[in-house]
Design an enzyme around this catalytic site. Structure first.
Site, PDB file in Angstrom:
ATOM      1  N   TYR A 126      -1.481  -0.272  10.572  1.00  0.00           N
ATOM      2  CA  TYR A 126      -1.759  -0.672   9.189  1.00  0.00           C
ATOM      3  C   TYR A 126      -0.594  -0.292   8.277  1.00  0.00           C
ATOM      4  CZ  TYR A 126      -3.573  -0.779   4.483  1.00  0.00           C
ATOM      5  OH  TYR A 126      -3.709  -1.024   3.132  1.00  0.00           O
ATOM      6  N   SER A 152       0.847  -1.192   0.000  1.00  0.00           N
ATOM      7  CA  SER A 152       0.000   0.000   0.000  1.00  0.00           C
ATOM      8  C   SER A 152       0.877   1.234   0.000  1.00  0.00           C
ATOM      9  CB  SER A 152      -0.881   0.022   1.254  1.00  0.00           C
ATOM     10  OG  SER A 152      -1.531   1.273   1.404  1.00  0.00           O
TER      11      SER A 152
END
Length: 253
Positions: free
Chosen positions: A152, A139
């Site tokens: 995250y 990501s």
């Protein structure tokens, strides 16, 4: 040689789109996910195009992953590709207010799940040799910090470094390794992140033109179908409407 692809988290979003993209070209598919009803529906859909083996699987469960790999039918035994797609984000509250259970879930899924699937399938990928490949779903959060990303983003930074380290260890085997790093993408990602609150999730994408699951699937397909001597190290892609912001400065009143 049979082209079989193992996809985790195939019941929605990037995983489902990737399965559909490769099914069009006749790749044999091993698709996994936790939601049996969705997995069965996708299996029935794709079985009209190619050979599909589905496994109800939680990648956090090491013993279950081991059992699933050992029980692969003979016709799927030769593996050309692995897409480590299963992953999630939970919450956006600042670290001091976060639930440790959420942190555990993100670490267990985004890190340990990738480790389990990669290590247990590596012998099959190495046996395939030149042309085999692993695609990890990272990501932009693994490259660029933002408030509420804490664990995250850290898990995706792990995926980035793990991908690079794998490249070193697999040199000479012919197995390629790629990290796909999407930015703003409209999937169930935000619904999960906000605990099922669809109104909050919809607000994330309001007034934007985000990436789609099909955009990411196309990137995965491109990376895995390069000539055998080409390794795509990473692909960072963002919606045109998204960009980096200025550094934030807290000022006392």
């Amino acid at each position: 040689m049979t082209s079989s692809l193992f996809i985790t988290g195939a019941t929605s979003g990037f995983g489902a789109a990737t399965a559909r993209r490769f099914a069009k070209e006749g790749w044999s598919l091993i698709i996994t996910g936790r939601r049996e009803d969705r997995l069965q529906a996708l299996t029935e859909e794709l079985s009209e195009q190619t050979d599909v083996h589905s496994i109800v699987l939680d990648v956090r469960d090491r013993a279950a992953v081991e059992a699933a790999v050992q029980a692969l039918p003979e016709r799927f035994a030769t593996l050309r590709g692995l897409v480590n797609n299963a992953g999630l984000a939970l919450g956006t509250t600042p670290a001091p207010q976060c639930d440790l259970d959420d942190w555990d879930t993100m670490v267990d899924t985004n890190i340990k799940g990738v480790l389990y699937c990669t290590r247990l399938l590596l012998p099959r990928l190495i046996a395939y040799g030149a042309g085999a490949g692993i695609v990890n779903l990272g990501s932009v959060a693994g490259n660029w910090p933002y408030p509420g990303s804490h664990v995250y983003g850290a898990t995706k930074a792990f995926v980035k470094q793990f991908t690079l380290n794998l490249r070193c260890d697999l040199q000479g085997t012919g197995v390629r390794v790629t990290n796909i790093e999407p930015g703003l993408s409209e999937t169930e990602f935000s619904v999960v992140r906000f605990g099922g609150d669809k109104s909050k999730a919809d607000a994330v994408y309001a007034g934007t033109d985000p990436l789609t699951p099909e955009d990411i699937a196309e990137s995965i397909h491109w990376a895995l179908n390069q000539p055998k001597h080409v390794n795509i190290n990473s692909i960072e892609l963002m919606a045109t409407c998204q960009a980096w912001n200025n550094f934030n400065i807290h000022r006392s009143e």
